[in-house]
Design a protein around this motif. Structure first.
Motif, PDB file in Angstrom:
ATOM      1  N   THR A   1       0.808  -1.223   0.000  1.00  0.00           N
ATOM      2  CA  THR A   1       0.000   0.000   0.000  1.00  0.00           C
ATOM      3  C   THR A   1       0.837   1.266   0.000  1.00  0.00           C
ATOM      4  O   THR A   1       0.373   2.317  -0.442  1.00  0.00           O
TER       5      THR A   1
ATOM      6  N   PRO B   1       2.947   4.008  -1.291  1.00  0.00           N
ATOM      7  CA  PRO B   1       3.195   4.435  -2.675  1.00  0.00           C
ATOM      8  C   PRO B   1       4.672   4.492  -3.051  1.00  0.00           C
ATOM      9  O   PRO B   1       5.002   4.519  -4.242  1.00  0.00           O
TER      10      PRO B   1
ATOM     11  N   PRO C   1       5.519   2.034  -9.562  1.00  0.00           N
ATOM     12  CA  PRO C   1       4.219   2.525 -10.034  1.00  0.00           C
ATOM     13  C   PRO C   1       4.198   2.655 -11.558  1.00  0.00           C
ATOM     14  O   PRO C   1       5.247   2.650 -12.215  1.00  0.00           O
TER      15      PRO C   1
ATOM     16  N   THR D   1       1.558   4.523 -14.899  1.00  0.00           N
ATOM     17  CA  THR D   1       0.404   5.352 -15.212  1.00  0.00           C
ATOM     18  C   THR D   1      -0.034   5.081 -16.643  1.00  0.00           C
ATOM     19  O   THR D   1       0.750   4.615 -17.471  1.00  0.00           O
TER      20      THR D   1
ATOM     21  N   ARG E   1       0.067  -6.838 -10.220  1.00  0.00           N
ATOM     22  CA  ARG E   1      -0.830  -5.678 -10.270  1.00  0.00           C
ATOM     23  C   ARG E   1      -2.139  -6.021  -9.567  1.00  0.00           C
ATOM     24  O   ARG E   1      -2.728  -7.088  -9.784  1.00  0.00           O
ATOM     25  N   TYR E   2      -2.598  -5.087  -8.740  1.00  0.00           N
ATOM     26  CA  TYR E   2      -3.767  -5.373  -7.905  1.00  0.00           C
ATOM     27  C   TYR E   2      -5.005  -5.783  -8.693  1.00  0.00           C
ATOM     28  O   TYR E   2      -5.679  -6.748  -8.300  1.00  0.00           O
TER      29      TYR E   2
ATOM     30  N   ALA F   1       3.272  -3.408  -8.332  1.00  0.00           N
ATOM     31  CA  ALA F   1       2.906  -1.995  -8.364  1.00  0.00           C
ATOM     32  C   ALA F   1       2.222  -1.625  -7.055  1.00  0.00           C
ATOM     33  O   ALA F   1       1.366  -2.371  -6.562  1.00  0.00           O
TER      34      ALA F   1
ATOM     35  N   ASP G   1      -0.426  -0.023  -4.530  1.00  0.00           N
ATOM     36  CA  ASP G   1      -1.856   0.237  -4.671  1.00  0.00           C
ATOM     37  C   ASP G   1      -2.449   0.331  -3.278  1.00  0.00           C
ATOM     38  O   ASP G   1      -2.163  -0.525  -2.429  1.00  0.00           O
TER      39      ASP G   1
ATOM     40  N   ARG H   1      -5.169  -0.470  -2.232  1.00  0.00           N
ATOM     41  CA  ARG H   1      -6.101  -1.567  -1.949  1.00  0.00           C
ATOM     42  C   ARG H   1      -5.418  -2.862  -1.534  1.00  0.00           C
ATOM     43  O   ARG H   1      -6.089  -3.810  -1.120  1.00  0.00           O
ATOM     44  N   TRP H   2      -4.084  -2.940  -1.633  1.00  0.00           N
ATOM     45  CA  TRP H   2      -3.415  -4.154  -1.184  1.00  0.00           C
ATOM     46  C   TRP H   2      -3.679  -4.393   0.299  1.00  0.00           C
ATOM     47  O   TRP H   2      -3.811  -3.445   1.088  1.00  0.00           O
TER      48      TRP H   2
END
Length: 291
Positions: free
Chosen positions: A58, A60, A65, A67, A170-171, A258, A260, A262-263
């Motif tokens: 979680t 950052p 990361p 985009t 990736r989440y 990556a 995220d 939400r992890w």
């Protein structure tokens, strides 16, 4: 690359783009690939007693990361400082707000940008803003609809000459319940050689017990997954089917993902219970020593 595929599924997708064709080596099922004759030596050199480490979560600043931009994203100049002769020249459609890996700290400072529509992936290593554009140690552009490799001996934004984004945990795909591609792993020491789809090495050692860049590592079928659950279980299932691919020098057994919000960081801690001895190297192609 030697054929190591089992049954073939549709390729992974990201932002409406295939993440390479289904036939790409990174999307090949290696669950039934033959064990490499040098597997025991490779695993011992990486570390039998070491353990997997999820290099994402979680936070950052933890992980790499990326985009996604639209087709109208303005392209800006890129100034290369180290490997310009092995980099696609700019301009690249990288926005000024693109997230930088570990921004504010020393590190590889990767920048990854996927463009919708064109399905081109732009990746930078050691990236920093430079006026109206960017400065980077190296850069690479990948057409995600193509299996074309980088030129022999060329690096990318990663030491092995591989793309980074397609190999990240990736989440969204974990949330969907499955990962259908190999995952990026770093090891402390590598040899002066690579296996396709890697195209570059980052070592002067001729020790044959050290893994070459591009080596595929598979979680053994005999390793029990009972007791694992949630996000970690999805990752470990992928390691039995698609495995890890050696992509860079770094801490051994670190799997890259990556960041995220939400992890579930507590859930990901389970991955650290898996020892290096639970892996084997699979035979996936000839070791090349160009350069």
């Amino acid at each position: 690359m030697a054929s190591i595929a089992g049954s073939r599924l549709p390729p992974p997708r990201e932002a409406g783009c295939p993440v390479f064709p289904a036939s790409n080596p990174l999307n090949q099922d290696i669950s039934h690939a033959p064990v490499d004759p040098n597997s025991a030596a490779y695993i011992a050199s990486i570390g039998l007693g070491g353990h997997l480490h999820p290099d994402f979560g979680t936070n950052p600043s933890y992980g790499i990361p990326y985009t996604v931009v639209g087709q109208s994203q303005a392209k800006v100049p890129i100034r290369f400082t180290e490997f310009g002769e092995e980099s696609e020249p700019g301009p690249y459609p990288i926005p000024p707000s693109a997230p930088v890996e570990g921004a504010g700290v020393e590190g590889d400072r990767h920048v990854l940008v996927l463009q919708r529509g064109s399905c081109h992936l732009y990746e930078l290593y050691s990236a920093r803003r430079n006026g109206g554009g960017w400065e980077a140690g190296s850069g690479a552009v990948f057409n995600l609809r193509s299996n074309r490799l980088r030129p022999e001996g060329w690096t990318s934004a990663d030491a092995a000459g591989l793309p980074i984004l397609p190999l990240l945990v990736r989440y969204p795909e974990v949330r969907a319940g499955r990962i259908d591609h190999a995952l990026r792993v770093t090891v402390q020491h590598t040899q002066r050689g690579y296996i396709h789809p890697a195209t570059h090495f980052a070592s002067s050692s001729s020790d044959p017990s050290l893994p070459p860049m591009g080596l595929r590592l598979r979680l053994k079928a005999s390793f029990p997954l009972a007791g694992f659950h949630g996000e970690s279980l999805i990752v470990l299932r992928a390691l039995k089917r698609y495995g890890l691919i050696v992509a860079d020098n770094g801490s051994s057994w670190y799997i890259t993902g990556a960041p995220d919000p939400r992890w579930n960081d507590a859930d990901l801690e389970q991955i650290k219970r898996v020892p290096g001895s639970a892996f084997e190297a699979v035979r996936s192609g000839a070791i090349r020593h160009r350069g």
